[in-house]
Motif scaffolding. Structure first.
Motif, PDB file in Angstrom:
ATOM      1  N   CYS A   6       0.858  -1.182   0.000  1.00 27.85           N
ATOM      2  CA  CYS A   6       0.000   0.000   0.000  1.00 27.85           C
ATOM      3  C   CYS A   6       0.902   1.242   0.000  1.00 27.85           C
ATOM      4  O   CYS A   6       1.721   1.407   0.914  1.00 27.85           O
ATOM      5  CB  CYS A   6      -0.894  -0.026   1.243  1.00 27.85           C
ATOM      6  SG  CYS A   6      -1.859   1.479   1.471  1.00 27.85           S
ATOM      7  N   CYS A   9       0.196   3.620   3.346  1.00 31.64           N
ATOM      8  CA  CYS A   9       0.589   3.315   4.731  1.00 31.64           C
ATOM      9  C   CYS A   9       1.699   2.278   4.836  1.00 31.64           C
ATOM     10  O   CYS A   9       2.221   2.051   5.923  1.00 31.64           O
ATOM     11  CB  CYS A   9      -0.629   2.860   5.538  1.00 31.64           C
ATOM     12  SG  CYS A   9      -1.178   1.191   5.137  1.00 31.64           S
ATOM     13  N   TYR A  11       1.393  -0.998   4.270  1.00 27.72           N
ATOM     14  CA  TYR A  11       0.913  -2.372   4.494  1.00 27.72           C
ATOM     15  C   TYR A  11       1.317  -3.256   3.320  1.00 27.72           C
ATOM     16  O   TYR A  11       1.209  -2.862   2.167  1.00 27.72           O
ATOM     17  CB  TYR A  11      -0.614  -2.354   4.646  1.00 27.72           C
ATOM     18  CG  TYR A  11      -1.252  -3.723   4.587  1.00 27.72           C
ATOM     19  CD1 TYR A  11      -1.298  -4.541   5.712  1.00 27.72           C
ATOM     20  CD2 TYR A  11      -1.833  -4.191   3.408  1.00 27.72           C
ATOM     21  CE1 TYR A  11      -1.890  -5.794   5.653  1.00 27.72           C
ATOM     22  CE2 TYR A  11      -2.433  -5.438   3.342  1.00 27.72           C
ATOM     23  CZ  TYR A  11      -2.460  -6.237   4.476  1.00 27.72           C
ATOM     24  OH  TYR A  11      -3.050  -7.472   4.421  1.00 27.72           O
ATOM     25  N   CYS A  42      -5.464   1.285   6.320  1.00 30.68           N
ATOM     26  CA  CYS A  42      -5.818   2.681   6.070  1.00 30.68           C
ATOM     27  C   CYS A  42      -7.049   2.861   5.192  1.00 30.68           C
ATOM     28  O   CYS A  42      -7.528   3.985   5.048  1.00 30.68           O
ATOM     29  CB  CYS A  42      -4.634   3.449   5.489  1.00 30.68           C
ATOM     30  SG  CYS A  42      -4.263   3.015   3.782  1.00 30.68           S
ATOM     31  N   VAL A  44      -7.684   2.453   1.865  1.00 30.01           N
ATOM     32  CA  VAL A  44      -7.683   2.845   0.455  1.00 30.01           C
ATOM     33  C   VAL A  44      -7.911   1.619  -0.433  1.00 30.01           C
ATOM     34  O   VAL A  44      -7.741   0.484  -0.004  1.00 30.01           O
ATOM     35  CB  VAL A  44      -6.369   3.557   0.044  1.00 30.01           C
ATOM     36  CG1 VAL A  44      -6.185   4.836   0.834  1.00 30.01           C
ATOM     37  CG2 VAL A  44      -5.166   2.642   0.199  1.00 30.01           C
TER      38      VAL A  44
HETATM   39 ZN   LIG Z   1      -2.862   1.236   3.502  1.00 29.16          ZN
END
Ligand SMILES: [Zn+2]
Length: 53
Positions: A6, A9, A11, A42, A44
């Protein structure tokens, strides 16, 4: 299988682990995750992920 990160963030989606808390079974390639799946940290969408090289 490829891992995806991601960009918002950090991830990491690891296909070996999947995201069972959100209905993605272990062994699911990123491409095969439903389009409405979102980052578990997060929130998204898949368009904010990129392949980990
Ligand atoms: Zn994220």
């Amino acid at each position: 299988m490829k891992k995806y990160v991601c960009v918002v963030c950090g991830y990491i989606y690891d296909p070996e682990d999947g995201d069972p808390d959100n209905g993605v079974d272990p062994g699911t390639a990123f491409e095969n995750i439903p389009e409405d799946w979102v980052c578990p940290l997060c929130g998204v969408g898949k368009d904010q992920f990129e392949e980990v090289k």
